[in-house]
Design a protein around this motif. Structure first.
Motif, PDB file in Angstrom:
ATOM      1  N   LEU A 190      -3.682   4.709  -0.744  1.00  0.00           N
ATOM      2  CA  LEU A 190      -4.366   5.379   0.359  1.00  0.00           C
ATOM      3  C   LEU A 190      -4.278   6.877   0.091  1.00  0.00           C
ATOM      4  O   LEU A 190      -3.260   7.518   0.371  1.00  0.00           O
ATOM      5  CB  LEU A 190      -3.707   5.029   1.697  1.00  0.00           C
ATOM      6  CG  LEU A 190      -3.406   3.542   1.950  1.00  0.00           C
ATOM      7  CD1 LEU A 190      -2.772   3.353   3.320  1.00  0.00           C
ATOM      8  CD2 LEU A 190      -4.663   2.705   1.813  1.00  0.00           C
ATOM      9  N   VAL A 191      -5.314   7.428  -0.506  1.00  0.00           N
ATOM     10  CA  VAL A 191      -5.276   8.815  -0.957  1.00  0.00           C
ATOM     11  C   VAL A 191      -6.425   9.603  -0.333  1.00  0.00           C
ATOM     12  O   VAL A 191      -7.385   9.031   0.190  1.00  0.00           O
ATOM     13  CB  VAL A 191      -5.334   8.902  -2.493  1.00  0.00           C
ATOM     14  CG1 VAL A 191      -4.045   8.358  -3.101  1.00  0.00           C
ATOM     15  CG2 VAL A 191      -6.543   8.146  -3.051  1.00  0.00           C
ATOM     16  N   PHE A 192      -6.327  10.917  -0.416  1.00  0.00           N
ATOM     17  CA  PHE A 192      -7.218  11.784   0.339  1.00  0.00           C
ATOM     18  C   PHE A 192      -7.633  12.988  -0.496  1.00  0.00           C
ATOM     19  O   PHE A 192      -6.803  13.605  -1.154  1.00  0.00           O
ATOM     20  CB  PHE A 192      -6.517  12.273   1.621  1.00  0.00           C
ATOM     21  CG  PHE A 192      -5.988  11.156   2.466  1.00  0.00           C
ATOM     22  CD1 PHE A 192      -6.761  10.617   3.479  1.00  0.00           C
ATOM     23  CD2 PHE A 192      -4.733  10.606   2.227  1.00  0.00           C
ATOM     24  CE1 PHE A 192      -6.291   9.568   4.251  1.00  0.00           C
ATOM     25  CE2 PHE A 192      -4.257   9.551   2.987  1.00  0.00           C
ATOM     26  CZ  PHE A 192      -5.040   9.032   4.003  1.00  0.00           C
ATOM     27  N   ALA A 199       0.853  -1.189   0.000  1.00  0.00           N
ATOM     28  CA  ALA A 199       0.000   0.000   0.000  1.00  0.00           C
ATOM     29  C   ALA A 199       0.883   1.232   0.000  1.00  0.00           C
ATOM     30  O   ALA A 199       2.044   1.195   0.427  1.00  0.00           O
ATOM     31  CB  ALA A 199      -0.940   0.002   1.202  1.00  0.00           C
ATOM     32  N   LEU A 200       0.314   2.328  -0.483  1.00  0.00           N
ATOM     33  CA  LEU A 200       1.076   3.557  -0.641  1.00  0.00           C
ATOM     34  C   LEU A 200       0.236   4.729  -0.167  1.00  0.00           C
ATOM     35  O   LEU A 200      -0.883   4.931  -0.635  1.00  0.00           O
ATOM     36  CB  LEU A 200       1.458   3.730  -2.112  1.00  0.00           C
ATOM     37  CG  LEU A 200       2.356   4.873  -2.516  1.00  0.00           C
ATOM     38  CD1 LEU A 200       3.699   4.818  -1.779  1.00  0.00           C
ATOM     39  CD2 LEU A 200       2.593   4.825  -4.035  1.00  0.00           C
ATOM     40  N   VAL A 201       0.764   5.484   0.786  1.00  0.00           N
ATOM     41  CA  VAL A 201       0.074   6.653   1.315  1.00  0.00           C
ATOM     42  C   VAL A 201       0.337   7.853   0.420  1.00  0.00           C
ATOM     43  O   VAL A 201       1.474   8.131   0.047  1.00  0.00           O
ATOM     44  CB  VAL A 201       0.548   6.967   2.757  1.00  0.00           C
ATOM     45  CG1 VAL A 201      -0.072   8.274   3.251  1.00  0.00           C
ATOM     46  CG2 VAL A 201       0.219   5.822   3.700  1.00  0.00           C
ATOM     47  N   GLY A 216     -15.141  11.112   6.619  1.00  0.00           N
ATOM     48  CA  GLY A 216     -14.293  11.491   7.748  1.00  0.00           C
ATOM     49  C   GLY A 216     -12.820  11.287   7.506  1.00  0.00           C
ATOM     50  O   GLY A 216     -12.008  11.460   8.425  1.00  0.00           O
ATOM     51  N   GLY A 217     -12.445  10.952   6.273  1.00  0.00           N
ATOM     52  CA  GLY A 217     -11.028  10.748   5.968  1.00  0.00           C
ATOM     53  C   GLY A 217     -10.229  12.029   5.941  1.00  0.00           C
ATOM     54  O   GLY A 217      -9.004  12.008   6.072  1.00  0.00           O
ATOM     55  N   GLY A 249      -6.808  11.468   7.613  1.00  0.00           N
ATOM     56  CA  GLY A 249      -6.891  10.286   8.456  1.00  0.00           C
ATOM     57  C   GLY A 249      -5.918   9.209   8.037  1.00  0.00           C
ATOM     58  O   GLY A 249      -6.321   8.073   7.739  1.00  0.00           O
ATOM     59  N   ILE A 250      -4.645   9.559   8.025  1.00  0.00           N
ATOM     60  CA  ILE A 250      -3.632   8.601   7.568  1.00  0.00           C
ATOM     61  C   ILE A 250      -3.601   7.386   8.489  1.00  0.00           C
ATOM     62  O   ILE A 250      -3.552   6.242   8.021  1.00  0.00           O
ATOM     63  CB  ILE A 250      -2.251   9.281   7.490  1.00  0.00           C
ATOM     64  CG1 ILE A 250      -2.243  10.317   6.357  1.00  0.00           C
ATOM     65  CG2 ILE A 250      -1.146   8.245   7.260  1.00  0.00           C
ATOM     66  CD1 ILE A 250      -0.971  11.131   6.286  1.00  0.00           C
ATOM     67  N   GLY A 251      -3.625   7.629   9.794  1.00  0.00           N
ATOM     68  CA  GLY A 251      -3.608   6.509  10.731  1.00  0.00           C
ATOM     69  C   GLY A 251      -4.781   5.578  10.517  1.00  0.00           C
ATOM     70  O   GLY A 251      -4.637   4.345  10.537  1.00  0.00           O
ATOM     71  N   ALA A 252      -5.973   6.147  10.291  1.00  0.00           N
ATOM     72  CA  ALA A 252      -7.160   5.327  10.073  1.00  0.00           C
ATOM     73  C   ALA A 252      -7.050   4.521   8.787  1.00  0.00           C
ATOM     74  O   ALA A 252      -7.472   3.361   8.730  1.00  0.00           O
ATOM     75  CB  ALA A 252      -8.401   6.217  10.030  1.00  0.00           C
TER      76      ALA A 252
END
Length: 361
Positions: free
Chosen positions: A147-149, A129-131, A319-320, A290-293
């Motif tokens: 994992l994007v926002f 996975a990649l943030v 809520g991200g 919400g990186i931790g989530a």
């Protein structure tokens, strides 16, 4: 209500395995705390590789580590991690995690895209996975998850609030490196300032970033806090009394300059800077991801055998992303501002306002 365009969310020797700060065999031996309350351990190892800012960056690396620690405590997974100090560490750190038999390896940050992507393509039996970045077509596969926002949505609210709160009529933002996961904040902030001006017939000036031309101020570093201090001082000299630094640890240098100025405030990024830094007294609000989530969620589905290559996208609706409370500044806000922000948030969730950006997914 008028639709606005905006950019969406989406950003030295080699470190050997023996230098990795975690321990895949002992869930209580971690780099960021003692997981003595961990659930019964299961046969699943989740691993993290940091960007160059390290685990104590008060920003996205630290948030990701908190997600891993939550998984260790609540799910009973085993862990390992590798802390990068420069870009030359990325590839060997990722390979170190592969060699330590991790089931899932998460790279924290856009800058790890190539190292994580290449490892994913070469190791189909491991999940990756990649943030803050999607996988390129060359690397995307069944074992990859981004994992994007939609950070622009929350930054829009922060820009509106900053424009409402400024006393000088000038607010500012700057970035570390000009990559999508940075400029998405800056685009949203710019649109929020523009919306405030449109609603109130004002002319609050934004310096440090021009959304239309995609040009602005960058330190070209996420690590050197002195650069953050220098850039912030330049912006303060140009009249800015609120600054949003999108630059990882470099932003702490900007906060130091704002604190020294005495009448300048900061908009934090990634986490709630009122809680996570020593600059709470000058932090108006923060644009939170919400990186931790997202890390916890990815570890959870992976440990349950349900890993999917469907991207995690954090939004205002789920809520991200969000803005932090105004804390000590709550009583100083203009009358009606929080109600307006609540309505703007709902308008974005409903699609009445669309905040777009070239960096969106």
């Amino acid at each position: 209500m008028k639709n606005l365009k905006f950019v969406a969310a989406l950003g030295a020797a080699a470190l050997m395995l023996g230098a990795c700060s975690g321990n895949s065999d002992d869930a209580s031996d971690t780099s960021s705390g003692d997981a003595t309350t961990a659930a019964e351990q299961i046969d699943y190892t989740a691993c993290l590789v940091s960007d160059a800012g390290g685990w104590d960056d008060k920003s996205f690396n630290q948030s990701a580590m908190e997600g891993l620690q939550q998984a260790v405590s609540e799910l009973g997974v085993k862990e390992n991690d590798a802390e990068s100090t420069s870009s030359t560490d990325f590839e060997p750190n990722v390979q170190a995690m592969v060699d330590s038999n991790c089931n899932l390896i998460i790279g924290v940050g856009f800058n790890l895209a190539d190292a994580i992507g290449a490892a994913a393509a070469a190791n189909s039996g491991v999940d990756f996975a990649l943030v803050d970045s999607t996988f390129s077509d060359d690397y995307a596969g069944d074992n990859t998850r981004a994992l994007v926002f939609n950070t622009q949505e929350a930054a829009y609210l922060a820009g509106y609030a900053a424009a409402a709160f400024t006393k000088t009529g000038t607010v500012a933002t700057f970035g570390g490196i000009q990559i999508p996961s940075v400029t998405i904040f800056m685009d949203g902030f710019a649109d929020g300032v523009s919306k405030y001006n449109e609603d109130n017939g004002t002319d609050v000036n934004l310096i440090g970033w021009d959304k239309d031309t995609q040009t602005g101020q960058f330190t070209n570093s996420f690590d050197d806090q002195t650069l953050g201090t220098q850039v912030a001082n330049q912006l303060i000299q140009q009249g800015a009394d609120i600054i949003m630094p999108v630059a990882g640890p470099v932003g702490l240098g900007a906060a130091s300059a704002a604190q020294a100025a005495g009448d300048t405030y900061i908009v934090g990024v990634d986490s709630d800077w009122y809680e996570s830094t020593e600059y709470g007294s000058i932090t108006l609000t923060s644009v939170m991801k919400g990186i931790g989530a997202s890390v916890f969620d990815t570890i959870k589905v992976g440990s349950e055998g349900n890993f999917s290559n469907e991207n995690y996208i954090g939004t205002l609706e789920n809520g991200g992303v969000d803005i932090a409370p105004f804390h000590d500044f709550e009583s100083q806000l203009p009358d009606g501002l929080t109600d307006t922000l609540d309505q703007l948030k709902q308008d974005i969730i409903d699609g009445t306002i669309v905040v777009e950006s070239d960096s969106s997914n």
